[in-house]
Design a protein around this motif. Structure first.
Motif, PDB file in Angstrom:
ATOM      1  N   ALA A 219       0.832  -1.210   0.000  1.00  0.00           N
ATOM      2  CA  ALA A 219       0.000   0.000   0.000  1.00  0.00           C
ATOM      3  C   ALA A 219       0.863   1.255   0.000  1.00  0.00           C
ATOM      4  CB  ALA A 219      -0.947  -0.013   1.204  1.00  0.00           C
ATOM      5  N   VAL A 220       1.958   1.237   0.740  1.00  0.00           N
ATOM      6  CA  VAL A 220       2.874   2.386   0.754  1.00  0.00           C
ATOM      7  C   VAL A 220       3.525   2.545  -0.620  1.00  0.00           C
ATOM      8  CG1 VAL A 220       5.016   3.314   1.739  1.00  0.00           C
ATOM      9  CG2 VAL A 220       3.283   2.301   3.245  1.00  0.00           C
ATOM     10  N   ALA A 221       3.955   1.438  -1.218  1.00  0.00           N
ATOM     11  CA  ALA A 221       4.550   1.489  -2.557  1.00  0.00           C
ATOM     12  C   ALA A 221       3.558   2.079  -3.559  1.00  0.00           C
ATOM     13  CB  ALA A 221       5.004   0.101  -2.997  1.00  0.00           C
ATOM     14  N   ALA A 222       2.299   1.714  -3.426  1.00  0.00           N
ATOM     15  CA  ALA A 222       1.262   2.263  -4.312  1.00  0.00           C
ATOM     16  C   ALA A 222       1.088   3.758  -4.068  1.00  0.00           C
ATOM     17  CB  ALA A 222      -0.061   1.524  -4.108  1.00  0.00           C
ATOM     18  N   ALA A 223       1.136   4.185  -2.806  1.00  0.00           N
ATOM     19  CA  ALA A 223       1.011   5.613  -2.483  1.00  0.00           C
ATOM     20  C   ALA A 223       2.190   6.397  -3.071  1.00  0.00           C
ATOM     21  CB  ALA A 223       0.919   5.811  -0.971  1.00  0.00           C
ATOM     22  N   VAL A 224       3.386   5.832  -2.975  1.00  0.00           N
ATOM     23  CA  VAL A 224       4.571   6.485  -3.547  1.00  0.00           C
ATOM     24  C   VAL A 224       4.399   6.621  -5.063  1.00  0.00           C
ATOM     25  CG1 VAL A 224       7.053   6.245  -3.992  1.00  0.00           C
ATOM     26  CG2 VAL A 224       6.136   5.751  -1.712  1.00  0.00           C
ATOM     27  N   GLU A 225       3.930   5.561  -5.701  1.00  0.00           N
ATOM     28  CA  GLU A 225       3.714   5.605  -7.155  1.00  0.00           C
ATOM     29  C   GLU A 225       2.638   6.623  -7.518  1.00  0.00           C
ATOM     30  OE1 GLU A 225       3.868   4.830 -11.287  1.00  0.00           O
ATOM     31  OE2 GLU A 225       5.314   4.766  -9.648  1.00  0.00           O
ATOM     32  N   ASN A 226       1.577   6.698  -6.727  1.00  0.00           N
ATOM     33  CA  ASN A 226       0.528   7.695  -6.967  1.00  0.00           C
ATOM     34  C   ASN A 226       1.077   9.114  -6.813  1.00  0.00           C
ATOM     35  OD1 ASN A 226      -1.368   5.719  -7.518  1.00  0.00           O
ATOM     36  ND2 ASN A 226      -2.178   5.694  -5.436  1.00  0.00           N
ATOM     37  N   MET A 227       1.960   9.304  -5.838  1.00  0.00           N
ATOM     38  CA  MET A 227       2.580  10.611  -5.642  1.00  0.00           C
ATOM     39  C   MET A 227       3.486  10.942  -6.833  1.00  0.00           C
ATOM     40  SD  MET A 227       2.968  13.364  -3.730  1.00  0.00           S
ATOM     41  CE  MET A 227       2.447  12.990  -2.067  1.00  0.00           C
ATOM     42  N   ARG A 228       4.251   9.973  -7.302  1.00  0.00           N
ATOM     43  CA  ARG A 228       5.122  10.187  -8.463  1.00  0.00           C
ATOM     44  C   ARG A 228       4.304  10.639  -9.672  1.00  0.00           C
ATOM     45  NH1 ARG A 228       6.854   8.065 -13.113  1.00  0.00           N
ATOM     46  NH2 ARG A 228       5.291   6.418 -13.041  1.00  0.00           N
ATOM     47  N   LYS A 229       3.215   9.938  -9.940  1.00  0.00           N
ATOM     48  CA  LYS A 229       2.357  10.282 -11.070  1.00  0.00           C
ATOM     49  C   LYS A 229       1.716  11.660 -10.892  1.00  0.00           C
ATOM     50  CE  LYS A 229       1.137   5.545 -12.341  1.00  0.00           C
ATOM     51  NZ  LYS A 229       0.045   4.555 -12.343  1.00  0.00           N
ATOM     52  N   ALA A 230       1.239  11.951  -9.682  1.00  0.00           N
ATOM     53  CA  ALA A 230       0.600  13.244  -9.413  1.00  0.00           C
ATOM     54  C   ALA A 230       1.587  14.393  -9.580  1.00  0.00           C
ATOM     55  CB  ALA A 230      -0.006  13.250  -8.007  1.00  0.00           C
ATOM     56  N   MET A 231       2.848  14.157  -9.222  1.00  0.00           N
ATOM     57  CA  MET A 231       3.859  15.205  -9.377  1.00  0.00           C
ATOM     58  C   MET A 231       4.164  15.451 -10.856  1.00  0.00           C
ATOM     59  SD  MET A 231       6.327  14.370  -6.129  1.00  0.00           S
ATOM     60  CE  MET A 231       7.470  15.706  -6.421  1.00  0.00           C
ATOM     61  N   ILE A 232       4.179  14.406 -11.659  1.00  0.00           N
ATOM     62  CA  ILE A 232       4.412  14.577 -13.098  1.00  0.00           C
ATOM     63  C   ILE A 232       3.219  15.282 -13.737  1.00  0.00           C
ATOM     64  CG2 ILE A 232       4.646  13.347 -15.306  1.00  0.00           C
ATOM     65  CD1 ILE A 232       6.195  11.172 -13.713  1.00  0.00           C
ATOM     66  N   ASP A 233       2.011  14.856 -13.361  1.00  0.00           N
ATOM     67  CA  ASP A 233       0.797  15.418 -13.949  1.00  0.00           C
ATOM     68  C   ASP A 233       0.440  16.795 -13.388  1.00  0.00           C
ATOM     69  OD1 ASP A 233       0.605  13.062 -15.394  1.00  0.00           O
ATOM     70  OD2 ASP A 233      -0.878  12.171 -14.054  1.00  0.00           O
ATOM     71  N   GLY A 234       1.017  17.165 -12.241  1.00  0.00           N
ATOM     72  CA  GLY A 234       0.649  18.425 -11.593  1.00  0.00           C
ATOM     73  C   GLY A 234      -0.788  18.397 -11.108  1.00  0.00           C
ATOM     74  N   GLU A 235      -1.256  17.213 -10.744  1.00  0.00           N
ATOM     75  CA  GLU A 235      -2.655  16.990 -10.371  1.00  0.00           C
ATOM     76  C   GLU A 235      -2.917  17.458  -8.939  1.00  0.00           C
ATOM     77  OE1 GLU A 235      -6.420  16.322 -10.202  1.00  0.00           O
ATOM     78  OE2 GLU A 235      -5.351  16.107 -12.101  1.00  0.00           O
ATOM     79  N   ARG A 236      -3.498  18.644  -8.822  1.00  0.00           N
ATOM     80  CA  ARG A 236      -3.736  19.280  -7.524  1.00  0.00           C
ATOM     81  C   ARG A 236      -4.522  18.389  -6.560  1.00  0.00           C
ATOM     82  NH1 ARG A 236      -3.430  24.473  -6.038  1.00  0.00           N
ATOM     83  NH2 ARG A 236      -3.272  25.158  -8.210  1.00  0.00           N
ATOM     84  N   THR A 237      -5.641  17.838  -7.012  1.00  0.00           N
ATOM     85  CA  THR A 237      -6.497  17.038  -6.118  1.00  0.00           C
ATOM     86  C   THR A 237      -5.756  15.804  -5.623  1.00  0.00           C
ATOM     87  OG1 THR A 237      -8.472  17.837  -7.243  1.00  0.00           O
ATOM     88  CG2 THR A 237      -8.708  15.839  -5.927  1.00  0.00           C
ATOM     89  N   ALA A 238      -5.045  15.128  -6.510  1.00  0.00           N
ATOM     90  CA  ALA A 238      -4.288  13.936  -6.105  1.00  0.00           C
ATOM     91  C   ALA A 238      -3.209  14.307  -5.094  1.00  0.00           C
ATOM     92  CB  ALA A 238      -3.680  13.251  -7.322  1.00  0.00           C
TER      93      ALA A 238
END
Length: 144
Positions: A26-45
């Motif tokens: 679950a932590v690995a998934a959260a890290v991956e979600n953060m990585r993607k959100a940082m690339i996308d600049g996705e404010r809500t994420a």
């Protein structure tokens, strides 16, 4: 007959000891979600992944709180074109997780292309069944 069976049991035990726990996954998934959100600049994420008490440390010494971190990424002030995470380790202790990795990224901060190589320490906190980023600290990766 006993030796092959013992070998099989030993292999199964070894495999289980190297498998990630449910929380580590679950932590690995959260890290991956953060990585993607940082690339996308996705404010809500970004807002959903960061704890309200976030302290976000840059390799320059700059420290940001959650609103500043989210705005800086979402507005493009800090624009990640790509992020590769290497050598990641995850340690879970109760409702706290420590993640270390090396981050290599291509950036385009304020229209200026660049590259960064950083060693990152993340602290995640599990509240209400969700992992939230509580703290992050970066240091520059030494030149090789």
């Amino acid at each position: 007959m006993k030796r092959p069976l013992l070998f099989l049991v030993a292999c199964m035990i070894a495999q289980l000891s190297f498998a990630q726990s449910k929380d580590e996954k679950a932590v690995a998934a959260a890290v991956e979600n953060m990585r993607k959100a940082m690339i996308d600049g996705e404010r809500t994420a970004l807002e959903n992944l960061a704890d309200s008490r976030l302290t976000y440390g840059h390799s320059s010494g700059l420290i940001e709180d959650k609103p500043t971190f989210v705005e800086h990424i979402a507005s493009g002030g800090s624009d990640f074109v790509s992020i590769d995470l290497l050598d990641q380790t995850i340690t879970v202790a109760g409702n706290t997780a420590i993640v270390r990795h090396v981050l290599h990224a291509a950036t385009n901060d304020n229209g200026k292309p660049g590259k960064v190589a950083l060693k990152i320490l993340l602290v995640w906190l599990k509240e209400g069944g969700e992992w939230k980023l509580l703290a992050r600290q970066a240091v520059k990766e030494p030149a090789k």
